[in-house]
Scaffold this motif. Sequence first.
Motif, short mmCIF file in Angstrom:
data_model
loop_
_atom_site.label_atom_id
_atom_site.label_comp_id
_atom_site.label_asym_id
_atom_site.label_seq_id
_atom_site.Cartn_x
_atom_site.Cartn_y
_atom_site.Cartn_z
N ASP A 1 0.83 -1.21 0.00
CA ASP A 1 0.00 0.00 0.00
C ASP A 1 0.86 1.26 0.00
N ALA A 2 1.96 1.23 0.76
CA ALA A 2 2.84 2.40 0.84
C ALA A 2 3.52 2.70 -0.49
N ALA A 3 3.65 1.68 -1.35
CA ALA A 3 4.32 1.87 -2.64
C ALA A 3 3.37 2.27 -3.75
N LEU A 4 2.06 2.20 -3.46
CA LEU A 4 1.06 2.48 -4.49
C LEU A 4 0.81 3.97 -4.64
N PRO A 5 0.24 4.41 -5.78
CA PRO A 5 -0.16 5.81 -5.93
C PRO A 5 -1.16 6.21 -4.85
N PRO A 6 -1.26 7.49 -4.51
CA PRO A 6 -2.18 7.94 -3.46
C PRO A 6 -3.61 7.45 -3.71
N GLY A 7 -4.22 6.93 -2.66
CA GLY A 7 -5.60 6.47 -2.75
C GLY A 7 -5.77 5.03 -3.15
N ALA A 8 -4.71 4.39 -3.69
CA ALA A 8 -4.80 2.99 -4.09
C ALA A 8 -4.65 2.10 -2.87
N ARG A 9 -5.19 0.88 -2.98
CA ARG A 9 -5.13 -0.04 -1.86
C ARG A 9 -5.09 -1.47 -2.38
N ALA A 10 -4.56 -2.36 -1.55
CA ALA A 10 -4.45 -3.77 -1.92
C ALA A 10 -5.13 -4.62 -0.87
N GLU A 11 -5.69 -5.74 -1.33
CA GLU A 11 -6.28 -6.70 -0.38
C GLU A 11 -6.04 -8.11 -0.90
N GLU A 12 -6.07 -9.07 0.01
CA GLU A 12 -5.85 -10.47 -0.34
C GLU A 12 -7.11 -11.26 -0.03
N SER A 13 -7.70 -11.88 -1.06
CA SER A 13 -8.89 -12.71 -0.87
C SER A 13 -9.18 -13.45 -2.17
N PRO A 14 -9.15 -14.81 -2.11
CA PRO A 14 -8.69 -15.67 -1.02
C PRO A 14 -7.17 -15.66 -0.91
N ALA A 15 -6.63 -16.53 -0.11
CA ALA A 15 -5.19 -16.56 0.12
C ALA A 15 -4.44 -16.71 -1.21
N GLY A 16 -3.43 -15.85 -1.40
CA GLY A 16 -2.61 -15.92 -2.61
C GLY A 16 -3.19 -15.20 -3.79
N HIS A 17 -4.38 -14.60 -3.66
CA HIS A 17 -5.01 -13.85 -4.73
C HIS A 17 -5.15 -12.40 -4.28
N TYR A 18 -4.58 -11.49 -5.06
CA TYR A 18 -4.50 -10.09 -4.64
C TYR A 18 -5.25 -9.19 -5.62
N CYS A 19 -5.92 -8.21 -5.05
CA CYS A 19 -6.66 -7.22 -5.83
C CYS A 19 -6.19 -5.84 -5.41
N VAL A 20 -5.73 -5.06 -6.39
CA VAL A 20 -5.26 -3.71 -6.14
C VAL A 20 -6.19 -2.76 -6.88
N THR A 21 -6.77 -1.82 -6.18
CA THR A 21 -7.69 -0.86 -6.80
C THR A 21 -7.18 0.56 -6.58
N GLY A 22 -7.40 1.39 -7.59
CA GLY A 22 -6.98 2.78 -7.47
C GLY A 22 -6.93 3.43 -8.84
N ALA A 23 -6.74 4.71 -8.86
CA ALA A 23 -6.65 5.45 -10.12
C ALA A 23 -5.22 5.40 -10.63
N GLY A 24 -5.08 5.66 -11.92
CA GLY A 24 -3.73 5.81 -12.46
C GLY A 24 -3.37 4.85 -13.56
N GLY A 25 -4.06 3.71 -13.65
CA GLY A 25 -3.81 2.78 -14.74
C GLY A 25 -2.36 2.35 -14.85
N ALA B 1 0.42 3.81 -14.04
CA ALA B 1 1.19 4.07 -12.82
C ALA B 1 0.92 3.00 -11.77
N LEU B 2 -0.33 2.55 -11.69
CA LEU B 2 -0.69 1.50 -10.75
C LEU B 2 0.03 0.21 -11.09
N LEU B 3 0.03 -0.15 -12.36
CA LEU B 3 0.71 -1.37 -12.80
C LEU B 3 2.21 -1.28 -12.54
N ALA B 4 2.80 -0.12 -12.85
CA ALA B 4 4.24 0.06 -12.64
C ALA B 4 4.60 -0.05 -11.16
#
Length: 307
Positions: free
Chosen positions: A241-265, A267-270
């Motif tokens: 989360d600290a490395a993501l663009p402002p306002g973006a966030r990451a969560e894990e659900s289920p185990a080993g599967h991650y979803c990152v949401t936020g603006a930037g397209g 920049a988010l991928l990078a």
Amino acid sequence: MRSEPAVAVTGLVKRYGDTTAVDGLDLTAERGAVTAVLGPNGAGKTTTVETCEGFRTADGGDVRVLGLDPARDGAALRPRIGVMLQSGGVYPTVRAMEMLRHTARLHAHPLDPEELGERLGLHSCGRTPYRRLSGGQQQRLALALAVVGRPELVFLDEPTAGLDPQARHATWELIRALRAAGVAVVLTTHLMDEAEELADHVAVVDVGRVIAAGSPAALCGGHDDVLRFEGRPGLDLASLDAALPPGARAEESPAGHYCVTGAGGPALLAAVTAWCAAHDVLADRITTRRHSLEDVFLDLTGRKLRP
């Protein structure tokens, strides 16, 4: 006046007995632009368009098409507009190119029917009676009949319904050419990618009103991008989360599967891939998704089937 919109609808009301199909609807379609009217079945979009075409009379509100009242000024308006219906309007036994040539002769400065027929693939079925044409061929003929007279404004009702991919893209190119020539295009469609690809302006209609309007980019903007990936379970999400663009966030659900949401397209991928490289994480099955016009449509009108 040329500065007026091609279509200006204010407070339109249309009733059928005790049913109010259109309830105070406002709609504007600019000249030289493609306006897509979207809505679930029964939302009121077809009634609205048919009122603009002069096929129905409003029970309330004001409708101006090319500065004219379609109910009162139909004789002056009809030569200036083109109308594509989903079905009907053609004699069952007339041959396809015969109908197109005949329609061209009714206009003062028509497009070349031979060139238009070639562009829409009608010559191969040009001698076939209308009733024997396939559904896609009937659609292409209806489109040709709507535009052959060089209208200032053309109404297209589901213009690519039933078309194969080649015919669909040929139709898209014709619509783009109409816009480039300064023609106003109003189309109804259930194909969200078609509206996203062609429209300068989108109006979403539901329960007889326009509930959202704007460019596809404006309607789809303001929503988070979504990036998903797989990795080893239990990654340090606070660090990510600290490395993501402002306002973006990451969560894990289920185990080993991650979803990152936020603006930037991009920049988010990078940011995600850089963090994974720095923390020796092999990210697998990375997918990205942006909020589409279909997402907006479903958010506005609901995701449940309607009766």
